[in-house]
Scaffold this active site. Structure first.
Site, PDB file in Angstrom:
ATOM      1  N   PHE A  74      -7.102  -4.670  -4.111  1.00 64.46           N
ATOM      2  CA  PHE A  74      -7.981  -3.587  -3.645  1.00 64.46           C
ATOM      3  C   PHE A  74      -7.450  -2.206  -4.039  1.00 64.46           C
TER       4      PHE A  74
ATOM      5  N   TYR B 135     -13.885   7.257 -12.776  1.00 70.34           N
ATOM      6  CA  TYR B 135     -13.723   6.171 -11.804  1.00 70.34           C
ATOM      7  C   TYR B 135     -14.417   4.906 -12.316  1.00 70.34           C
TER       8      TYR B 135
ATOM      9  N   LEU C 220     -23.117   8.533   2.149  1.00 65.95           N
ATOM     10  CA  LEU C 220     -24.164   8.750   3.153  1.00 65.95           C
ATOM     11  C   LEU C 220     -23.734   8.367   4.577  1.00 65.95           C
TER      12      LEU C 220
ATOM     13  N   ASP D 223       0.874  -1.182   0.000  1.00 66.13           N
ATOM     14  CA  ASP D 223       0.000   0.000   0.000  1.00 66.13           C
ATOM     15  C   ASP D 223       0.905   1.223   0.000  1.00 66.13           C
TER      16      ASP D 223
ATOM     17  N   SER E 150     -17.172  -2.739  -8.956  1.00 67.39           N
ATOM     18  CA  SER E 150     -18.176  -1.892  -8.302  1.00 67.39           C
ATOM     19  C   SER E 150     -19.508  -1.981  -9.030  1.00 67.39           C
ATOM     20  N   ALA E 151     -20.579  -1.789  -8.280  1.00 72.71           N
ATOM     21  CA  ALA E 151     -21.914  -1.723  -8.885  1.00 72.71           C
ATOM     22  C   ALA E 151     -22.045  -0.538  -9.827  1.00 72.71           C
ATOM     23  N   THR E 152     -21.088   0.377  -9.762  1.00 73.56           N
ATOM     24  CA  THR E 152     -21.136   1.539 -10.648  1.00 73.56           C
ATOM     25  C   THR E 152     -21.103   1.112 -12.122  1.00 73.56           C
TER      26      THR E 152
ATOM     27  N   PHE F  19     -21.649  -3.419  -3.792  1.00 72.48           N
ATOM     28  CA  PHE F  19     -22.705  -2.404  -3.774  1.00 72.48           C
ATOM     29  C   PHE F  19     -22.265  -1.287  -2.800  1.00 72.48           C
ATOM     30  N   ASN F  20     -22.955  -1.017  -1.726  1.00 71.68           N
ATOM     31  CA  ASN F  20     -22.544   0.131  -0.889  1.00 71.68           C
ATOM     32  C   ASN F  20     -21.945  -0.347   0.431  1.00 71.68           C
TER      33      ASN F  20
ATOM     34  N   ASP G  22     -27.052  10.888  -9.665  1.00 72.53           N
ATOM     35  CA  ASP G  22     -27.648   9.855  -8.810  1.00 72.53           C
ATOM     36  C   ASP G  22     -28.826   9.184  -9.520  1.00 72.53           C
TER      37      ASP G  22
ATOM     38  N   LYS H 294     -13.058   0.935 -13.587  1.00 69.64           N
ATOM     39  CA  LYS H 294     -13.545  -0.378 -13.131  1.00 69.64           C
ATOM     40  C   LYS H 294     -13.955  -1.225 -14.335  1.00 69.64           C
TER      41      LYS H 294
HETATM   42  P1  NAD Z   1      -9.633   2.780   0.291  1.00 72.54           P
HETATM   43  O1  NAD Z   1      -9.241   4.034  -0.371  1.00 72.54           O
HETATM   44  O2  NAD Z   1      -9.951   2.802   1.735  1.00 72.54           O
HETATM   45  O3  NAD Z   1      -8.528   1.652   0.049  1.00 72.54           O
HETATM   46  C1  NAD Z   1      -7.723   1.598  -1.111  1.00 72.54           C
HETATM   47  C2  NAD Z   1      -6.285   1.427  -0.666  1.00 72.54           C
HETATM   48  O4  NAD Z   1      -5.452   1.367  -1.827  1.00 72.54           O
HETATM   49  C3  NAD Z   1      -5.787   2.598   0.192  1.00 72.54           C
HETATM   50  O5  NAD Z   1      -5.151   2.104   1.344  1.00 72.54           O
HETATM   51  C4  NAD Z   1      -4.805   3.327  -0.728  1.00 72.54           C
HETATM   52  O6  NAD Z   1      -3.785   3.956   0.001  1.00 72.54           O
HETATM   53  C5  NAD Z   1      -4.312   2.191  -1.601  1.00 72.54           C
HETATM   54  N1  NAD Z   1      -3.815   2.587  -2.916  1.00 72.54           N
HETATM   55  C6  NAD Z   1      -4.433   3.371  -3.840  1.00 72.54           C
HETATM   56  N2  NAD Z   1      -3.654   3.506  -4.925  1.00 72.54           N
HETATM   57  C7  NAD Z   1      -2.519   2.787  -4.685  1.00 72.54           C
HETATM   58  C8  NAD Z   1      -1.341   2.540  -5.431  1.00 72.54           C
HETATM   59  N3  NAD Z   1      -1.135   3.081  -6.633  1.00 72.54           N
HETATM   60  N4  NAD Z   1      -0.387   1.754  -4.888  1.00 72.54           N
HETATM   61  C9  NAD Z   1      -0.564   1.204  -3.664  1.00 72.54           C
HETATM   62  N5  NAD Z   1      -1.662   1.410  -2.912  1.00 72.54           N
HETATM   63  C10 NAD Z   1      -2.631   2.206  -3.419  1.00 72.54           C
HETATM   64  O7  NAD Z   1     -10.868   2.198  -0.547  1.00 72.54           O
HETATM   65  P2  NAD Z   1     -11.821   0.962  -0.216  1.00 72.54           P
HETATM   66  O8  NAD Z   1     -13.160   1.502   0.099  1.00 72.54           O
HETATM   67  O9  NAD Z   1     -11.163   0.032   0.727  1.00 72.54           O
HETATM   68  O10 NAD Z   1     -11.890   0.326  -1.656  1.00 72.54           O
HETATM   69  C11 NAD Z   1     -11.070  -0.765  -2.050  1.00 72.54           C
HETATM   70  C12 NAD Z   1     -11.363  -1.075  -3.502  1.00 72.54           C
HETATM   71  O11 NAD Z   1     -12.754  -1.351  -3.651  1.00 72.54           O
HETATM   72  C13 NAD Z   1     -11.047   0.093  -4.450  1.00 72.54           C
HETATM   73  O12 NAD Z   1     -10.497  -0.431  -5.634  1.00 72.54           O
HETATM   74  C14 NAD Z   1     -12.416   0.695  -4.713  1.00 72.54           C
HETATM   75  O13 NAD Z   1     -12.486   1.312  -5.969  1.00 72.54           O
HETATM   76  C15 NAD Z   1     -13.318  -0.543  -4.660  1.00 72.54           C
HETATM   77  N6  NAD Z   1     -14.718  -0.220  -4.314  1.00 72.54           N
HETATM   78  C16 NAD Z   1     -14.988   0.493  -3.179  1.00 72.54           C
HETATM   79  C17 NAD Z   1     -16.315   0.820  -2.887  1.00 72.54           C
HETATM   80  C18 NAD Z   1     -16.641   1.659  -1.664  1.00 72.54           C
HETATM   81  O14 NAD Z   1     -17.717   2.253  -1.635  1.00 72.54           O
HETATM   82  N7  NAD Z   1     -15.806   1.683  -0.636  1.00 72.54           N
HETATM   83  C19 NAD Z   1     -17.364   0.416  -3.733  1.00 72.54           C
HETATM   84  C20 NAD Z   1     -17.045  -0.328  -4.859  1.00 72.54           C
HETATM   85  C21 NAD Z   1     -15.709  -0.653  -5.150  1.00 72.54           C
HETATM   86  N1  UFG Z   2     -26.986  10.816  -0.030  1.00 72.44           N
HETATM   87  C1  UFG Z   2     -27.613  11.893   0.559  1.00 72.44           C
HETATM   88  N2  UFG Z   2     -26.843  12.822   1.195  1.00 72.44           N
HETATM   89  C2  UFG Z   2     -25.486  12.726   1.271  1.00 72.44           C
HETATM   90  C3  UFG Z   2     -24.853  11.604   0.672  1.00 72.44           C
HETATM   91  C4  UFG Z   2     -25.634  10.673   0.017  1.00 72.44           C
HETATM   92  O1  UFG Z   2     -28.828  12.019   0.503  1.00 72.44           O
HETATM   93  O2  UFG Z   2     -24.841  13.608   1.852  1.00 72.44           O
HETATM   94  C5  UFG Z   2     -27.814   9.803  -0.708  1.00 72.44           C
HETATM   95  C6  UFG Z   2     -27.515   9.680  -2.192  1.00 72.44           C
HETATM   96  O3  UFG Z   2     -28.251  10.619  -2.931  1.00 72.44           O
HETATM   97  C7  UFG Z   2     -27.907   8.219  -2.464  1.00 72.44           C
HETATM   98  C8  UFG Z   2     -27.563   7.513  -1.146  1.00 72.44           C
HETATM   99  O4  UFG Z   2     -27.507   8.538  -0.155  1.00 72.44           O
HETATM  100  O5  UFG Z   2     -29.288   8.115  -2.662  1.00 72.44           O
HETATM  101  C9  UFG Z   2     -26.219   6.779  -1.188  1.00 72.44           C
HETATM  102  O6  UFG Z   2     -25.203   7.689  -1.624  1.00 72.44           O
HETATM  103  P1  UFG Z   2     -23.653   7.349  -1.474  1.00 72.44           P
HETATM  104  O7  UFG Z   2     -22.903   8.562  -1.935  1.00 72.44           O
HETATM  105  O8  UFG Z   2     -23.372   6.849  -0.105  1.00 72.44           O
HETATM  106  O9  UFG Z   2     -23.434   6.123  -2.453  1.00 72.44           O
HETATM  107  P2  UFG Z   2     -23.684   5.986  -4.022  1.00 72.44           P
HETATM  108  O10 UFG Z   2     -24.672   4.880  -4.210  1.00 72.44           O
HETATM  109  O11 UFG Z   2     -23.977   7.284  -4.648  1.00 72.44           O
HETATM  110  O12 UFG Z   2     -22.233   5.540  -4.553  1.00 72.44           O
HETATM  111  C10 UFG Z   2     -21.469   4.500  -3.927  1.00 72.44           C
HETATM  112  C11 UFG Z   2     -19.993   4.773  -4.162  1.00 72.44           C
HETATM  113  C12 UFG Z   2     -19.668   4.670  -5.619  1.00 72.44           C
HETATM  114  C13 UFG Z   2     -20.107   3.334  -6.147  1.00 72.44           C
HETATM  115  C14 UFG Z   2     -21.576   3.119  -5.855  1.00 72.44           C
HETATM  116  C15 UFG Z   2     -22.011   1.726  -6.265  1.00 72.44           C
HETATM  117  O13 UFG Z   2     -19.650   6.080  -3.692  1.00 72.44           O
HETATM  118  O14 UFG Z   2     -18.278   4.763  -5.814  1.00 72.44           O
HETATM  119  O15 UFG Z   2     -21.829   3.269  -4.448  1.00 72.44           O
HETATM  120  O16 UFG Z   2     -21.199   0.787  -5.654  1.00 72.44           O
HETATM  121  F1  UFG Z   2     -19.899   3.293  -7.475  1.00 72.44           F
END
Ligand code: NAD
Ligand code: UFG
Length: 345
Positions: free
Chosen positions: A80, A148, A199, A31, A124-126, A177-178, A294, A152
């Site tokens: 990750f 972003y 959120l 990391d 990601s669900a995105t 998902f979330n 959204d 993915k």
């Molecule tokens: P996070 O930012 O907490 O963790 C990612 C880690 O990767 C961090 O510790 C960061 O320092 C490290 N990192 C980033 N770029 C790097 C690089 N070039 N070299 C080495 N380390 C690096 O995020 P998270 O929430 O734990 O997410 C993990 C993975 O899951 C990510 O790929 C993210 O896109 C994916 N994901 C997250 C969510 C979410 O909502 N948290 C949803 C869908 C997918």
């Molecule tokens: N929301 C609010 N107020 C806020 C923040 C969020 O009302 O201050 C609402 C949003 O409009 C949405 C819900 O809360 O309806 C969830 O929003 P999040 O921002 O928590 O999550 P999203 O579903 O928008 O997106 C997340 C990640 C994305 C990922 C996606 C699907 O941030 O990276 O889930 O995995 F792509």
């Protein structure tokens, strides 16, 4: 069995690392701490009472990552590492494409050179975009509306093509998902930089008094109460999903895609109500305009993960709200000072 965990100090990587160590796997974390802290490594050790190798390495730097591969013989990789903030990716697309794509290509090249043929990737669900109807299943068409999401999608495509060209290779792309919640110890959790976009961390900071009130983005969606519906999943369940994927990956080749969600949708108001009930607090909120980009409703069809991985999320919305708040007020949560600084800028 030895595993390379990229991004293992992050939110999901740290919780999965704990599970992997508890299950008896030998892990090595790389990391660069761009979105995490080196103190997380010590906390993973403290929670599990186990030691492991770790390197401060940027995975886009091939020479540095090469040294890690020379020092260890990995059986599989849990990938990750990546940047994940949608809004930031729109403002800094090159940074996102470079970090997420180059990082993954460098990783795959080194895996190829060292005959490491198994990778579990954080998708990601995105990638379901804006045109599908929930529940989303893995065979639906994919698209992305921001850099972003594009990274993915592209990584899924790169690993698909690499799997087609290399008959020994297996990739499991897990579409989260979330993710919310935190470890029950309160020692690790999500550390959003600055003011949170998501959120759950926003709610926890409002309740803690760091932010004045939650803005609920839109109350005129076609949902049961007008607010946006999402599939929140506890990070502990998500981590379990990775262990199940890992168990399966050694008996398959090719590309395998799984949704990791609960299959249930909760609205913003549902989350607020659950949070208030389980934590005995009040969440201050007002309604605001819809947030650009959204959608009304997003939740998973979890049939495939259930049938093929035996994955079923066990924690409910109350567990998620309780553990998220427990982490927010934990003495181990170092984000507090950073958030105050960022809020003043
Ligand atoms: P996070 O930012 O907490 O963790 C990612 C880690 O990767 C961090 O510790 C960061 O320092 C490290 N990192 C980033 N770029 C790097 C690089 N070039 N070299 C080495 N380390 C690096 O995020 P998270 O929430 O734990 O997410 C993990 C993975 O899951 C990510 O790929 C993210 O896109 C994916 N994901 C997250 C969510 C979410 O909502 N948290 C949803 C869908 C997918
Ligand atoms: N929301 C609010 N107020 C806020 C923040 C969020 O009302 O201050 C609402 C949003 O409009 C949405 C819900 O809360 O309806 C969830 O929003 P999040 O921002 O928590 O999550 P999203 O579903 O928008 O997106 C997340 C990640 C994305 C990922 C996606 C699907 O941030 O990276 O889930 O995995 F792509």
């Amino acid at each position: 069995m030895k595993l390379l965990v990229t991004g293992g100090a992050g939110f999901i990587g740290s919780h999965t690392s704990v599970k992997l160590l508890e299950a008896g796997y030998d892990i090595c974390i790389v990391d660069n701490f761009i979105n995490s802290s080196s103190s997380v490594i010590d906390r993973i050790k403290a929670i599990t009472n186990k030691n492991f190798d770790h390197y401060e390495v940027d995975i886009t730097n091939k020479d540095d990552l090469k040294r890690v591969f020379y020092n260890h013989r990995f059986d599989a990789v849990m990938h990750f590492a990546g940047l994940k903030a949608v809004g930031e990716s729109v403002k800094k697309p090159l940074m996102y494409y470079k970090n997420n794509l180059i990082g993954t290509i460098v990783l795959l090249e080194l895996m190829q050179q060292h005959c490491v043929n198994k990778i579990v990737f954080s998708s990601s669900a995105t990638v379901y975009g804006q045109n599908n109807k929930s529940p989303y299943n893995e065979s639906m068409p994919t698209s992305a509306t921001n850099p972003y999401g594009q990274t993915k999608l592209m990584i899924e495509k790169i690993s698909h093509d690499y799997a087609s060209a290399n008959k020994d290779f297996a990739v499991m792309s897990l579409r989260y998902f979330n993710p919310v919640g935190a470890h029950k110890s309160g020692m690790i959790g999500e550390n959003p930089r600055g003011i949170p976009n998501n959120l759950m961390p926003y709610i926890t900071q409002v309740v803690q008094g760091k932010l004045a009130e939650l803005k609920v983005f839109g109350n005129d969606y076609a949902t049961h109460d007008g607010t946006g519906v999402r599939d929140y999943i506890h990070v502990d369940d998500l981590a379990n999903g990775h262990l199940l994927a890992l168990e399966k990956i050694f008996s398959v080749t090719g590309e395998h895609i799984y949704n990791l969600g609960t299959g249930k949708g909760y609205s913003v108001l549902d989350v607020i109500n659950a949070f208030e009930r389980v934590n005995g607090v009040t969440v201050k909120y007002t309604f605001a305009n819809r947030r650009l980009g959204d959608i009304a409703t997003c939740y998973a069809d979890v049939t495939k993960a259930k049938n093929e991985l035996s994955f079923v999320a066990k924690k409910d919305i109350f567990d998620m709200c309780r553990d998220s708040y427990n982490w927010q007020v934990s003495k181990f949560n170092t984000s507090n000072q950073q958030n105050l600084k960022a809020a003043k800028v």
